[in-house]
Design a protein around this motif. Structure first.
Motif: not given
Length: 151
Positions: A56-70
């Motif tokens: 139920t919890n995600l930590c997304v570490c990345g740039g524009d592509g990763s954060l936009t996808g999240a």
């Protein structure tokens, strides 16, 4: 990024969470952009896998592509669950998402950590990866200067 992955993992373990790392291709765990995730079908498969694992919890570490996808994933979450329930769809032979599953996991929490060697995100002095990239550049420049001075 490896230090960020390690810190998030250690904190998750510290608070008693069951920690999963999603494997795809760039850090020590092998994470990177996933072409499948850029499609709705890929995000449906991702939602299915998260619900089946009880994540139920995600930590997304990345740039524009990763954060936009999240962000897209977050905005589509309830629709993805509805679609899985309505279709009663079998995904990769792993079972079905039922209405009770969708209700139990109807909220997905996402935290984004900005990782970019370009240091091109506003609101932060230094993005994850930028300092490492700058240090590596300086090492290479120093090595070139040392070699150039010897000739």
């Amino acid at each position: 990024m490896n230090a960020a992955v390690r810190a998030v993992t250690r904190m998750g373990i510290y608070v008693g969470a069951k920690v999963y790392l999603i494997h795809e291709g760039g850090t020590v765990i092998g994470s990177a952009r996933c072409k499948d995730f850029q499609t709705r079908e890929g995000r449906i498969a991702a939602a299915f896998n998260l619900v089946k694992k009880g994540i139920t919890n995600l930590c997304v570490c990345g740039g524009d592509g990763s954060l936009t996808g999240a962000n897209i994933f977050r905005s589509e979450w309830s629709g993805l669950l509805d679609e899985l329930v309505q279709k009663g769809q079998l995904l990769s032979g792993n079972g079905r998402i039922r209405d009770t599953d969708a209700k139990q996991y109807n909220k997905l929490n996402i935290v984004g950590l900005v990782g970019s060697i370009d240091n091109d995100f506003c609101g932060t002095d230094m993005t994850i990866g930028a300092d490492s990239a700058l240090h590596r550049i300086m090492e290479i420049v120093d090595a070139i200067m040392t070699t150039a001075n010897r000739s």
